[in-house]
Write a protein that holds these residues in place. Structure first.
Motif, PDB file in Angstrom:
ATOM      1  N   ASP A 149       0.837  -1.213   0.000  1.00 43.82           N
ATOM      2  CA  ASP A 149       0.000   0.000   0.000  1.00 43.82           C
ATOM      3  C   ASP A 149       0.868   1.258   0.000  1.00 43.82           C
ATOM      4  O   ASP A 149       0.517   2.270  -0.611  1.00 43.82           O
ATOM      5  N   VAL A 150       2.017   1.177   0.688  1.00 51.49           N
ATOM      6  CA  VAL A 150       2.971   2.288   0.656  1.00 51.49           C
ATOM      7  C   VAL A 150       3.463   2.483  -0.784  1.00 51.49           C
ATOM      8  O   VAL A 150       3.556   3.613  -1.277  1.00 51.49           O
ATOM      9  N   ARG A 153       0.925   4.379  -2.836  1.00 53.95           N
ATOM     10  CA  ARG A 153       0.955   5.822  -2.601  1.00 53.95           C
ATOM     11  C   ARG A 153       2.170   6.467  -3.292  1.00 53.95           C
ATOM     12  O   ARG A 153       2.080   7.534  -3.890  1.00 53.95           O
ATOM     13  N   TYR A 154       3.315   5.758  -3.214  1.00 54.13           N
ATOM     14  CA  TYR A 154       4.525   6.267  -3.860  1.00 54.13           C
ATOM     15  C   TYR A 154       4.334   6.373  -5.372  1.00 54.13           C
ATOM     16  O   TYR A 154       4.687   7.386  -5.988  1.00 54.13           O
ATOM     17  N   ASN A 363       7.617  -3.884   8.770  1.00 53.71           N
ATOM     18  CA  ASN A 363       6.793  -2.731   8.380  1.00 53.71           C
ATOM     19  C   ASN A 363       6.064  -2.056   9.539  1.00 53.71           C
ATOM     20  O   ASN A 363       6.098  -0.826   9.642  1.00 53.71           O
ATOM     21  N   GLU A 385      -1.695   3.758   2.783  1.00 53.02           N
ATOM     22  CA  GLU A 385      -1.640   4.681   1.644  1.00 53.02           C
ATOM     23  C   GLU A 385      -2.173   6.071   2.002  1.00 53.02           C
ATOM     24  O   GLU A 385      -2.103   6.986   1.183  1.00 53.02           O
ATOM     25  N   ASP A 388       2.401   9.668   3.810  1.00 52.26           N
ATOM     26  CA  ASP A 388       3.473   9.896   2.840  1.00 52.26           C
ATOM     27  C   ASP A 388       4.381   8.661   2.781  1.00 52.26           C
ATOM     28  O   ASP A 388       4.872   8.175   3.809  1.00 52.26           O
ATOM     29  N   ALA A 389       4.628   8.191   1.549  1.00 50.58           N
ATOM     30  CA  ALA A 389       5.401   6.955   1.383  1.00 50.58           C
ATOM     31  C   ALA A 389       6.902   7.157   1.540  1.00 50.58           C
ATOM     32  O   ALA A 389       7.615   6.235   1.959  1.00 50.58           O
ATOM     33  N   LEU A 393       9.734   4.474   3.030  1.00 46.64           N
ATOM     34  CA  LEU A 393      10.659   3.725   2.170  1.00 46.64           C
ATOM     35  C   LEU A 393      12.109   4.034   2.519  1.00 46.64           C
ATOM     36  O   LEU A 393      12.969   3.142   2.475  1.00 46.64           O
TER      37      LEU A 393
END
Lengths: 410, 410
Positions: A149-150, A153-154, A363, A385, A388-389, A393
């Motif tokens: 999901d991250v 969003r990225y 995570n 999401e 902010d990704a 990361l």
């Protein structure tokens, strides 16, 4: 930050081992129905204490939170306990994180066409209360759902101007051998949960169908088989549609035409799951066997090695990722696979935990660190999401486990 | 003749229904661990009485024999009870019949190459005592083993001057549907026994190898797959080597170069058995599941419909038979399939029992009738091929269920 970690199994144990190396929290109470298992996980760090808990008892969860002034409840048990932990955390005024979402129930008449109660529906129904109280429930923050999901969003923020499909694709080339070096069947993840995921009607999202059930619909199990070529030496694996949280989460925050989840079960696992279903061995309702009552699915799980114990006899890599198709920021067609690979040899050597549980557990540790720092904040029932990704990361790379992008032919 | 029938399950129930129409015996005591089941089977005829028994207790079996002045013990329970019933009958001076033989144990080092303890070894070891006492143990007198062995004797006496291979071949086209008419997986024979037979190392006999273990050797499960075309509309079915009593019985009385047993399991059943073995669900050793101990194989059996109850929802035919190759009485090459087909619709209508259990049960009734008449007589531990086949096959036809021969291209 004072964390209550509920569950000291495979993922809970790896969570403790990873968190022990970080300094963003004050204390962790490790709670499990098996006190000895909680003790073992809590031995990782002086900031940890262990206790026994009945995860199905929301009041007991709330009482334990109050006793230890818990700020965050971290759910690392079977999703069947999602609602009692979610309710217990809310009652005690704590924030809540899980790595799945509340369970689905099939549509009573057309289970393989329409959705019934969807994954997360019970939790999202409580979102207004959580928002009003200013409390955060961050759901689906494992690796899948979670890191996938991250990635969504990225991709939306930095790679794509228009997204056609958000397609989570999960595959591995893990092999487990017995003491004599012979390959054995030993799933690296809870067989109980694998059966639950894979035999439930798979859910798919299509914006074009949003006039019915919001665009979510179901198919027969193992539908739309596809061979996906996974990176870093894993290679092609047969993937099929499986019910998964990403499909319910991503379209709530990210504009897309379609969302899918395909699991690289491989032919052998698909055959095994089909047979278990044919024989009724997937059932969670008890049968009477020579004077005792047991649920067949529990027996299946009991016959297999505990996924938490197979690490030393396992080799290979596991890959979680998101295949995004659509139009790039430059206006040209784009097809990208954002992924994260963990080699079992590495995770065993570095952390003493096998790669699948390690990849899941890292995570929520990162998410808690971002919440502790204030980099991430929010109220309500939110998916990964919604945040902010980039800092997530970056922290993943800092934890020693970088992610990657493979560009595919659009 | 006063018979003790031990076991009132599928085959025992059909035995009672068939015997009830014949007048060769004086009385039958129906004994089962489940007294209600014994009562139901005994209701078939005024000459029947019912009682409870523990088939694993040889002394209790002997005492029951003495109490009712039993002349013949008819074993219709799982082969795991063979030795206690065999010993109980001997102790009480009764003759004994079963439809299998004492169980095998794999070779400890090379289970898929050499035989260990073979089917029937424990019983044949007692043969001298039975001979000296003038008592008869007629083993393997169901349909397979049983009728197949009668066919072997018939082929040797009347059709062939030299036999190359005695190849038992069993196949069916049975289909079971649920209340809504949907096809379901419901084996027509004990799943417990099917697992036992099919996952044990298959045994093969070859005279040319008789310097080692008397010519008997084992292979991997499901070896030498072959599509055999079954008669009377059943058609081609995939057959594989399976451990079975015929291979141990036939070469003791009939000259042949080779003896095999191939079971028409079909692809689905083979896949299911392979999966059960992969997951350890074929095991008879108990595992601990949420506080109770159960054997996985018992759970598998408990999840499936009772084979005794599926008759009304089953359609199709079952075929038992023996494929004999070699040289005919005329000196020319010959290849003949001697077979017996039962249509489920017929057996349900005529006897109220499904075709597979009916086809198994009719043979020991015929054998007992031949023994009662004195047409068959003997002492020791003998297989069906030790007796003249003609009166048996004639009586089978008289019972309304004729047999046939299909000539194949040699």
């Amino acid at each position: 930050m004072r964390i209550l970690l509920v569950g000291a199994g495979g993922v809970g144990g790896a969570f403790a081992a990873i968190a022990a190396r970080r300094d963003f929290f004050e204390s962790i109470v490790v709670a499990d129905h098996d006190a000895a298992r909680a003790d073992r996980a809590a031995a990782a760090d002086a900031r940890f204490t262990a206790t026994r808990i009945d995860a199905s008892d929301a009041r007991a969860v709330a009482a334990l939170c109050r006793e230890h002034a818990i700020t965050h409840v971290m759910n690392a048990v079977d999703p069947v306990f999602d609602m009692s932990l979610f309710a217990g955390a809310f009652e005690a005024g704590a924030d809540y994180l899980d790595m799945a979402m509340s369970l689905s129930r099939p549509h009573p008449e057309t289970p393989y066409e329409r959705v019934g109660v969807k994954l997360g529906d019970e939790q999202f129904a409580c979102a207004p209360e959580w928002e009003r109280s200013g409390r955060l429930a961050l759901v689906g923050i494992g690796v899948e759902p979670g890191l996938s999901d991250v990635f969504a969003r990225y991709a939306a923020d930095h790679l794509f101007s228009r997204i056609e499909e958000l397609g989570t694709r999960d595959g591995a080339n893990l092999v487990v051998t017995d003491a004599d070096g012979r390959e054995i069947f030993a799933p690296s993840f809870s067989m109980w949960t694998t059966i639950e995921e894979c035999l439930n009607p798979p859910v798919v999202y299509e914006r074009a169908r949003s006039d019915v059930d919001g665009g979510w619909f179901t198919t027969e199990p193992f539908s739309e088989p596809e061979v996906f070529d996974f990176p870093e030496g894993i290679g092609p694996v047969e993937c099929v549609n499986v019910e998964h949280e990403e499909v319910l989460l991503m379209p709530r925050w990210i504009d897309c035409e379609r969302a899918t989840f395909k699991y690289g079960l491989g032919e052998e696992m698909i055959t095994i799951l089909r047979v278990l279903h044919t024989l009724g061995l997937d059932s969670t309702e008890t049968v009477r066997v020579k004077g005792v009552e047991v649920a067949p699915r529990d027996v299946v799980a009991a016959c297999l090695p505990d996924p938490a114990t197979i690490g030393p006899r396992m080799t290979g890599r596991t890959c979680a990722g998101l295949w995004v198709t659509g139009t790039g920021k430059d206006g040209a067609p784009r097809s990208s696979y954002l992924y994260h690979v963990v080699d079992n040899e590495w995770s065993m050597r570095e952390y003493g935990h096998q790669c699948v549980v390690w990849q899941t557990a890292v995570n929520p540790v990162i998410a808690l660190e971002l919440l502790a720092r204030g980099t991430w904040s929010g109220a309500g029932v939110l998916g990964p999401e919604a945040f902010d990704a980039v800092p997530f990361l970056d922290l993943l790379t800092e934890y020693g486990s970088p992610w990657g992008i493979r560009e595919l032919t659009p």
